[in-house]
Design a protein around this motif. Structure first.
Motif, mmCIF file in Angstrom:
data_model
loop_
_atom_site.group_PDB
_atom_site.id
_atom_site.type_symbol
_atom_site.label_atom_id
_atom_site.label_comp_id
_atom_site.label_asym_id
_atom_site.label_seq_id
_atom_site.Cartn_x
_atom_site.Cartn_y
_atom_site.Cartn_z
ATOM 1 N N PRO A 148 -3.777 9.129 3.490
ATOM 2 C CA PRO A 148 -4.883 8.284 3.035
ATOM 3 C C PRO A 148 -4.626 7.535 1.725
ATOM 4 C CG PRO A 148 -5.740 10.346 3.883
ATOM 5 C CD PRO A 148 -4.242 10.475 3.859
ATOM 6 N N VAL A 149 -3.897 8.132 0.803
ATOM 7 C CA VAL A 149 -3.590 7.431 -0.455
ATOM 8 C C VAL A 149 -2.661 6.250 -0.169
ATOM 9 C CG1 VAL A 149 -2.490 7.604 -2.722
ATOM 10 C CG2 VAL A 149 -3.978 9.446 -1.923
ATOM 11 N N ASP A 150 -1.685 6.440 0.704
ATOM 12 C CA ASP A 150 -0.773 5.350 1.059
ATOM 13 C C ASP A 150 -1.527 4.216 1.748
ATOM 14 O OD1 ASP A 150 1.399 6.814 0.069
ATOM 15 O OD2 ASP A 150 1.731 7.789 2.004
ATOM 16 N N VAL A 151 -2.488 4.575 2.595
ATOM 17 C CA VAL A 151 -3.302 3.568 3.281
ATOM 18 C C VAL A 151 -4.118 2.783 2.253
ATOM 19 C CG1 VAL A 151 -5.164 3.200 4.945
ATOM 20 C CG2 VAL A 151 -3.377 4.873 5.447
ATOM 21 N N HIS A 152 -4.716 3.489 1.295
ATOM 22 C CA HIS A 152 -5.521 2.819 0.268
ATOM 23 C C HIS A 152 -4.658 1.877 -0.573
ATOM 24 C CE1 HIS A 152 -8.687 2.110 -2.638
ATOM 25 N NE2 HIS A 152 -7.801 2.348 -3.588
ATOM 26 N N VAL A 153 -3.517 2.357 -1.034
ATOM 27 C CA VAL A 153 -2.626 1.529 -1.849
ATOM 28 C C VAL A 153 -2.172 0.311 -1.048
ATOM 29 C CG1 VAL A 153 -0.367 1.457 -2.999
ATOM 30 C CG2 VAL A 153 -1.896 3.396 -3.384
ATOM 31 N N SER A 181 7.414 4.453 -6.562
ATOM 32 C CA SER A 181 6.934 3.993 -7.871
ATOM 33 C C SER A 181 7.627 2.717 -8.342
ATOM 34 C CB SER A 181 7.078 5.096 -8.919
ATOM 35 O OG SER A 181 8.420 5.533 -8.997
ATOM 36 N N SER A 182 8.927 2.588 -8.146
ATOM 37 C CA SER A 182 9.626 1.375 -8.599
ATOM 38 C C SER A 182 9.197 0.164 -7.774
ATOM 39 C CB SER A 182 11.143 1.550 -8.531
ATOM 40 O OG SER A 182 11.555 1.887 -7.225
ATOM 41 N N ARG A 183 8.958 0.367 -6.478
ATOM 42 C CA ARG A 183 8.496 -0.721 -5.615
ATOM 43 C C ARG A 183 7.061 -1.114 -5.996
ATOM 44 N NH1 ARG A 183 11.703 -3.430 -2.962
ATOM 45 N NH2 ARG A 183 12.475 -1.787 -1.644
ATOM 46 N N LEU A 184 6.231 -0.125 -6.290
ATOM 47 C CA LEU A 184 4.858 -0.405 -6.708
ATOM 48 C C LEU A 184 4.853 -1.209 -8.009
ATOM 49 C CD1 LEU A 184 2.031 0.144 -5.639
ATOM 50 C CD2 LEU A 184 1.951 2.171 -7.087
ATOM 51 N N PRO A 230 -2.037 -4.705 -13.037
ATOM 52 C CA PRO A 230 -1.429 -3.453 -13.507
ATOM 53 C C PRO A 230 -1.233 -2.490 -12.336
ATOM 54 C CG PRO A 230 -3.759 -3.534 -14.096
ATOM 55 C CD PRO A 230 -3.415 -4.870 -13.492
ATOM 56 N N VAL A 231 -0.325 -1.562 -12.442
ATOM 57 C CA VAL A 231 -0.070 -0.589 -11.384
ATOM 58 C C VAL A 231 -1.356 0.158 -11.034
ATOM 59 C CG1 VAL A 231 1.173 1.538 -10.786
ATOM 60 C CG2 VAL A 231 2.389 -0.340 -11.898
ATOM 61 N N SER A 232 -2.189 0.412 -12.021
ATOM 62 C CA SER A 232 -3.446 1.147 -11.787
ATOM 63 C C SER A 232 -4.368 0.431 -10.798
ATOM 64 C CB SER A 232 -4.180 1.369 -13.109
ATOM 65 O OG SER A 232 -4.499 0.124 -13.711
ATOM 66 N N TYR A 233 -4.225 -0.889 -10.663
ATOM 67 C CA TYR A 233 -5.049 -1.669 -9.725
ATOM 68 C C TYR A 233 -4.979 -1.087 -8.314
ATOM 69 C CZ TYR A 233 -6.135 -5.325 -6.349
ATOM 70 O OH TYR A 233 -6.640 -6.013 -5.278
ATOM 71 N N PHE A 234 -3.807 -0.638 -7.905
ATOM 72 C CA PHE A 234 -3.607 -0.171 -6.543
ATOM 73 C C PHE A 234 -4.344 1.140 -6.252
ATOM 74 C CE2 PHE A 234 0.162 -2.701 -7.641
ATOM 75 C CZ PHE A 234 -0.033 -3.744 -6.755
ATOM 76 N N PHE A 235 -4.760 1.838 -7.309
ATOM 77 C CA PHE A 235 -5.454 3.114 -7.145
ATOM 78 C C PHE A 235 -6.948 3.008 -7.436
ATOM 79 C CE2 PHE A 235 -1.034 3.941 -8.054
ATOM 80 C CZ PHE A 235 -0.696 4.800 -7.023
ATOM 81 N N GLU A 236 -7.393 1.835 -7.864
ATOM 82 C CA GLU A 236 -8.807 1.639 -8.154
ATOM 83 C C GLU A 236 -9.609 1.696 -6.867
ATOM 84 O OE1 GLU A 236 -8.935 -2.112 -10.215
ATOM 85 O OE2 GLU A 236 -8.039 -1.266 -12.016
#
Length: 151
Positions: free
Chosen positions: A5-10, A51-54, A64-70
């Motif tokens: 589910p986290v991968d789907v969200h990102v 992480s490097s791809r993100l 920012p990287v944090s955007y993908f987890f918001e």
């Protein structure tokens, strides 16, 4: 098949941002050295983004990287379920990852926002915003009024 589910969200957040910028999967792939098929797999959550791809995605998509987890759905944040007859695992039924049920994940919504912000004149933009709100309210009121009628 969707992954964790986290991968789907990102992946969904990557797709939303890419679409909002009007960028194709091909263009994003070229920018980070991937094929559009690989981008598709990331966006569906079928492949996990390292992480490097993100970090590369965050630079190309200008977030920012944090955007993908918001806006991570609650069912993902609580982690594995624990209980009788179940060995951990994540909730899958009725998850907010079903794009059709989340208007913010729809391509139409993203394209509407992009088009809206292409309007240079603030006054015109504001009038369109007010018009859309008024039409939405009238439509909702009409629907509510119609549901109470008996035939």
């Amino acid at each position: 098949m969707a992954g964790h589910p986290v991968d789907v969200h990102v992946g969904t957040r990557v797709r939303q941002r890419r679409t909002l910028l009007g960028m194709s999967q091909e263009k994003l792939g070229e920018a980070v050295g991937l094929t559009f098929q690989q981008i598709q797999k990331y966006e569906r959550g079928a492949n996990r983004i390292g992480s490097s791809r993100l970090y590369e995605f965050s630079k190309v998509l200008d977030v920012p990287v944090s955007y993908f987890f918001e806006e991570m759905p609650v069912n993902v944040l609580v982690g594995p379920r624990r209980g009788r007859g179940r060995k951990g695992g994540f909730a899958e039924e009725g998850t907010p990852f079903e794009d059709e049920k989340d208007p913010l994940a729809k391509r139409e919504t993203l394209e509407l926002v992009r088009a809206y912000y292409k309007i240079d004149e603030a006054k015109v933009r504001k009038r369109i915003f007010e018009m859309v709100k008024a039409v939405g309210s009238a439509s909702r009121a009409h629907k509510l009024a119609g549901s109470g009628k008996r035939k």
